[in-house]
Design a protein around this motif. Structure first.
Motif, PDB file in Angstrom:
ATOM      1  N   UNK A 151      -4.321   0.813   1.767  1.00 42.34           N
ATOM      2  CA  UNK A 151      -3.993  -0.558   1.372  1.00 42.34           C
ATOM      3  C   UNK A 151      -4.294  -0.777  -0.108  1.00 42.34           C
ATOM      4  N   UNK A 152      -3.326  -1.299  -0.848  1.00 41.76           N
ATOM      5  CA  UNK A 152      -3.550  -1.486  -2.279  1.00 41.76           C
ATOM      6  C   UNK A 152      -3.805  -2.930  -2.682  1.00 41.76           C
ATOM      7  N   UNK A 153      -2.779  -3.783  -2.546  1.00 43.72           N
ATOM      8  CA  UNK A 153      -2.900  -5.121  -3.129  1.00 43.72           C
ATOM      9  C   UNK A 153      -2.544  -6.225  -2.143  1.00 43.72           C
ATOM     10  N   UNK A 154      -3.020  -7.428  -2.440  1.00 47.06           N
ATOM     11  CA  UNK A 154      -2.580  -8.616  -1.711  1.00 47.06           C
ATOM     12  C   UNK A 154      -2.324  -9.715  -2.735  1.00 47.06           C
ATOM     13  N   UNK A 155      -1.361 -10.553  -2.413  1.00 47.85           N
ATOM     14  CA  UNK A 155      -1.041 -11.641  -3.337  1.00 47.85           C
ATOM     15  C   UNK A 155      -0.033 -11.191  -4.365  1.00 47.85           C
ATOM     16  N   UNK A 156      -0.526 -10.817  -5.527  1.00 48.76           N
ATOM     17  CA  UNK A 156       0.367 -10.411  -6.608  1.00 48.76           C
ATOM     18  C   UNK A 156       0.621  -8.904  -6.565  1.00 48.76           C
ATOM     19  N   UNK A 157       1.869  -8.501  -6.282  1.00 49.93           N
ATOM     20  CA  UNK A 157       2.154  -7.076  -6.144  1.00 49.93           C
ATOM     21  C   UNK A 157       2.903  -6.517  -7.344  1.00 49.93           C
ATOM     22  N   UNK A 158       3.341  -7.391  -8.249  1.00 52.62           N
ATOM     23  CA  UNK A 158       4.307  -6.955  -9.251  1.00 52.62           C
ATOM     24  C   UNK A 158       3.754  -6.561 -10.606  1.00 52.62           C
ATOM     25  N   UNK A 159       2.482  -6.183 -10.698  1.00 50.27           N
ATOM     26  CA  UNK A 159       1.939  -5.808 -11.999  1.00 50.27           C
ATOM     27  C   UNK A 159       1.583  -4.323 -12.030  1.00 50.27           C
ATOM     28  N   UNK A 160       1.841  -3.698 -13.180  1.00 53.78           N
ATOM     29  CA  UNK A 160       1.769  -2.242 -13.257  1.00 53.78           C
ATOM     30  C   UNK A 160       0.370  -1.622 -13.416  1.00 53.78           C
ATOM     31  N   UNK A 161      -0.520  -2.183 -14.243  1.00 54.81           N
ATOM     32  CA  UNK A 161      -1.721  -1.400 -14.600  1.00 54.81           C
ATOM     33  C   UNK A 161      -2.580  -0.947 -13.413  1.00 54.81           C
ATOM     34  N   UNK A 162      -2.931  -1.863 -12.500  1.00 52.13           N
ATOM     35  CA  UNK A 162      -3.807  -1.471 -11.399  1.00 52.13           C
ATOM     36  C   UNK A 162      -3.095  -0.534 -10.421  1.00 52.13           C
ATOM     37  N   UNK A 163      -1.765  -0.691 -10.337  1.00 55.49           N
ATOM     38  CA  UNK A 163      -1.004   0.224  -9.493  1.00 55.49           C
ATOM     39  C   UNK A 163      -1.114   1.642 -10.042  1.00 55.49           C
ATOM     40  N   UNK A 164      -0.992   1.775 -11.363  1.00 59.29           N
ATOM     41  CA  UNK A 164      -1.106   3.107 -11.970  1.00 59.29           C
ATOM     42  C   UNK A 164      -2.490   3.687 -11.749  1.00 59.29           C
ATOM     43  N   UNK A 165      -3.502   2.832 -11.889  1.00 53.69           N
ATOM     44  CA  UNK A 165      -4.874   3.296 -11.669  1.00 53.69           C
ATOM     45  C   UNK A 165      -5.032   3.767 -10.219  1.00 53.69           C
ATOM     46  N   UNK A 184       0.829  -1.194   0.000  1.00 53.91           N
ATOM     47  CA  UNK A 184       0.000   0.000   0.000  1.00 53.91           C
ATOM     48  C   UNK A 184       0.865   1.245   0.000  1.00 53.91           C
ATOM     49  N   UNK A 185       0.216   2.406  -0.001  1.00 49.82           N
ATOM     50  CA  UNK A 185       0.996   3.644   0.015  1.00 49.82           C
ATOM     51  C   UNK A 185       0.700   4.455   1.271  1.00 49.82           C
ATOM     52  N   UNK A 186       1.626   5.372   1.568  1.00 49.07           N
ATOM     53  CA  UNK A 186       1.515   6.211   2.758  1.00 49.07           C
ATOM     54  C   UNK A 186       1.172   7.628   2.329  1.00 49.07           C
ATOM     55  N   UNK A 187       0.356   8.308   3.128  1.00 50.64           N
ATOM     56  CA  UNK A 187       0.002   9.687   2.823  1.00 50.64           C
ATOM     57  C   UNK A 187       0.510  10.597   3.928  1.00 50.64           C
ATOM     58  N   UNK A 188       1.013  11.755   3.517  1.00 51.63           N
ATOM     59  CA  UNK A 188       1.419  12.726   4.537  1.00 51.63           C
ATOM     60  C   UNK A 188       0.853  14.085   4.170  1.00 51.63           C
ATOM     61  N   UNK A 189       0.840  14.960   5.151  1.00 50.52           N
ATOM     62  CA  UNK A 189       0.403  16.324   4.878  1.00 50.52           C
ATOM     63  C   UNK A 189       1.496  16.991   4.049  1.00 50.52           C
ATOM     64  N   UNK A 190       1.089  17.757   3.066  1.00 48.13           N
ATOM     65  CA  UNK A 190       2.086  18.433   2.228  1.00 48.13           C
ATOM     66  C   UNK A 190       2.892  19.394   3.099  1.00 48.13           C
ATOM     67  N   UNK A 191       4.183  19.410   2.830  1.00 47.22           N
ATOM     68  CA  UNK A 191       5.041  20.208   3.699  1.00 47.22           C
ATOM     69  C   UNK A 191       5.045  21.677   3.319  1.00 47.22           C
ATOM     70  N   UNK A 192       5.092  22.515   4.322  1.00 47.30           N
ATOM     71  CA  UNK A 192       5.192  23.940   4.038  1.00 47.30           C
ATOM     72  C   UNK A 192       6.648  24.374   4.014  1.00 47.30           C
ATOM     73  N   UNK A 193       7.437  23.860   4.936  1.00 51.94           N
ATOM     74  CA  UNK A 193       8.871  24.114   4.853  1.00 51.94           C
ATOM     75  C   UNK A 193       9.613  22.828   5.170  1.00 51.94           C
ATOM     76  N   UNK A 194      10.885  22.780   4.800  1.00 53.12           N
ATOM     77  CA  UNK A 194      11.536  21.483   4.924  1.00 53.12           C
ATOM     78  C   UNK A 194      12.210  21.251   6.275  1.00 53.12           C
ATOM     79  N   UNK A 195      11.946  22.143   7.231  1.00 55.94           N
ATOM     80  CA  UNK A 195      12.517  21.893   8.553  1.00 55.94           C
ATOM     81  C   UNK A 195      11.628  20.957   9.371  1.00 55.94           C
ATOM     82  N   UNK A 196      10.323  20.988   9.055  1.00 52.91           N
ATOM     83  CA  UNK A 196       9.420  20.174   9.864  1.00 52.91           C
ATOM     84  C   UNK A 196       9.617  18.699   9.556  1.00 52.91           C
ATOM     85  N   UNK A 197       9.222  17.846  10.481  1.00 54.77           N
ATOM     86  CA  UNK A 197       9.359  16.418  10.258  1.00 54.77           C
ATOM     87  C   UNK A 197       8.208  15.904   9.377  1.00 54.77           C
TER      88      UNK A 197
END
Lengths: 288, 212
Positions: free
Chosen positions: B57-71, B36-49
């Protein structure tokens, strides 16, 4: 829950080949175990099912009880011997498990499950190349085993060998020309491989999947991305581009329709779910 | 994209919401790899953590195919951009219990994400440390260094929202993992909500109930 209900559930899961291991163990311990003598001959199939579920969940206590019952009932059975091998796999005694499987194969060359367990042992040890080799050898003898072709395709995708994965899917499509899932997977592999020719194949196979099953959502999305990749990446004539654009628009429209259809239903569902959630889980959380 | 030498290892904080969703996803498919992928708040300055607010959560089982990942990535970007969230990393739990190394699929996807967000991180779930009573973050977190290698972050650079381990343990004990949906589930049945709003709400209510 009544024991007969549980028996029927187990029966369905056995037929579907879906393991539901966690639930099987729960239901067995709570409802069925005390009534198992009422199952008749079905008891032994259930014991085997629970045994495997027990191994899946790390409930060796449950599994062992079943195993004892099964080995008493069927002394010297090859099928029970295989279960013994699976128990050893759970304990990570891989070499011992392999010895058992080899013994089974020596005794009965046509025993396909023991051969497949060998592949599983290699896989669980992370020895993917050897697992592939073993599986290819298996397939040279049991060519019509679709499950095994699928597994081999998955191995190749994991290794990034998309050409060989595609070959496995071609085999599956030949064996099952009406299964839309194989067309979809083949198209996904071809798209991942990339290149104008593969993108065209991807478009065709996603389209075929939709033809075979008009509610295959994955195939609609796949068709849309492969159309847009074709349009942006390859040198096509403008008439060809137009044609692809039309296909993409059509898929987009169909997809939107599907979402609209579900929308009214799902709004109702959302509400139901919300009220359910607020009823049970938060209550529990406050009391814990 | 700027290619300035960036200072490595600004600290990362993982929210309870993200921790819970990643582990629920892992627990839903104990016999398969999940991603799956992680989301963060867009940063305003680069000093903040970096604050990892949510996980999809994206996929289970087969993770190595491109089309659904792009979607999936396109959809996620579209849905969350208006909320000021960006894709800030990738997580994966491997199929084998003892295997916590990123494979080429994990690296490739994480690198793609890092092209747009140079603080992007890669989280590998350390399967053996996942339990019903979590006592430590079962993650191996890494970030891309200036020379293009993934380097594991020190444990001291990875923080957790307080109460996260207790709350996630509770959710696992209550088998909430049966209710989490990934993008694969959505493709099989479009009524499955891959944003998992319900679980987000549940986590929110548990945090406030526990008074963290």
């Amino acid at each position: 829950m009544h024991w007969e209900e549980v028996r029927d559930k187990f029966r369905i899961w056995r037929e579907d080949n879906s393991r539901h291991s966690e639930e099987v163990v729960d239901l067995w311990v709570n409802y069925l175990q005390s009534q198992k003598h009422k199952l008749g001959d079905e008891q032994w199939m259930v014991e085997e099912q629970v045994f495997i579920a027990g191994l899946d969940c790390g409930r060796l206590d449950v599994a062992d009880q079943c195993f004892i019952a099964l080995s008493k009932q069927f002394p010297g059975s090859v099928r029970v011997l295989k279960l013994k091998g699976m128990r050893l796999e759970t304990l990570e005694r891989h070499e011992d498990a392999l010895t058992i499987y080899d013994a089974i194969i020596r005794e009965d060359e046509t025993n396909s499950t023991a051969r497949k367990r060998k592949v599983a042992v290699l896989k669980s040890q992370g020895r993917i190349q050897e697992a592939i080799k073993e599986l290819i050898e298996y397939l040279s003898k049991f060519m019509s085993d679709g499950e095994a072709w699928q597994e081999l395709a998955d191995f190749y995708i994991k290794e990034g060998d998309y050409g060989k994965a595609a070959y496995c899917m071609e085999e599956l499509i030949l064996q099952n020309p009406h299964n839309h899932l194989y067309y979809t997977r083949y198209a996904e592999i071809k798209y991942t491989q990339g290149g104008a020719e593969n993108l065209e194949l991807a478009r065709n196979y996603f389209s075929m999947a939709i033809k075979l099953n008009p509610i295959n959502i994955r195939a609609y999305y796949g068709l849309i991305v492969s159309c847009s990749s074709s349009i942006t990446s390859s040198k096509l004539t403008s008439s060809k581009k137009k044609e692809i654009q039309k296909l993409s628009d059509w898929a987009q429209k169909k997809l939107t329709q599907r979402y609209e259809e579900e929308k009214s239903k799902s709004i109702k569902m959302d509400k139901l779910q919300e009220s359910l959630n607020s009823l049970c889980i938060t209550d529990k959380s406050c009391s814990s | 994209m700027e290619n300035l030498p960036k200072k490595m290892s600004s600290d990362i904080t993982i929210s309870c919401n993200a921790l819970a969703k990643i582990l629920l996803h892992t627990a839903k498919y104990p016999h398969l790899a999940v991603s799956g992928v992680l989301l963060s708040t867009s940063k305003k300055n680069d000093t903040s953590e970096t604050f990892i607010l949510d996980a999809i959560p994206l996929f289970h089982g087969q993770l190595g195919l491109a089309p659904m990942l792009e979607v999936a990535l396109t959809q996620i970007e579209r849905v969350f951009k208006s909320e000021g969230l960006t894709i800030a990393g990738y997580y994966q739990a491997n199929e084998l219990l003892k295997d916590n190394m990123p494979d080429f699929v994990a690296m490739k996807i994480a690198e793609k994400i890092a092209e747009n967000n140079n603080e992007a991180c890669l989280i590998m779930v350390d399967n053996r440390k996942v339990s019903l009573n979590l006592d430590t973050v079962p993650f191996i977190v890494s970030q891309l260094t200036a020379d293009g290698k993934w380097k594991n972050k020190e444990k001291t650079g990875v923080h957790l929202e307080s109460g996260s381990l207790e709350i996630t343990s509770q959710l696992l004990q209550k088998k909430v993992h049966r209710d989490i949906s990934d993008f694969d589930n959505h493709l099989d049945d479009i009524t499955c909500d891959w944003t998992n709003k319900q679980i987000g709400k549940l986590v929110g209510s548990l945090i406030s109930a526990a008074g963290f």
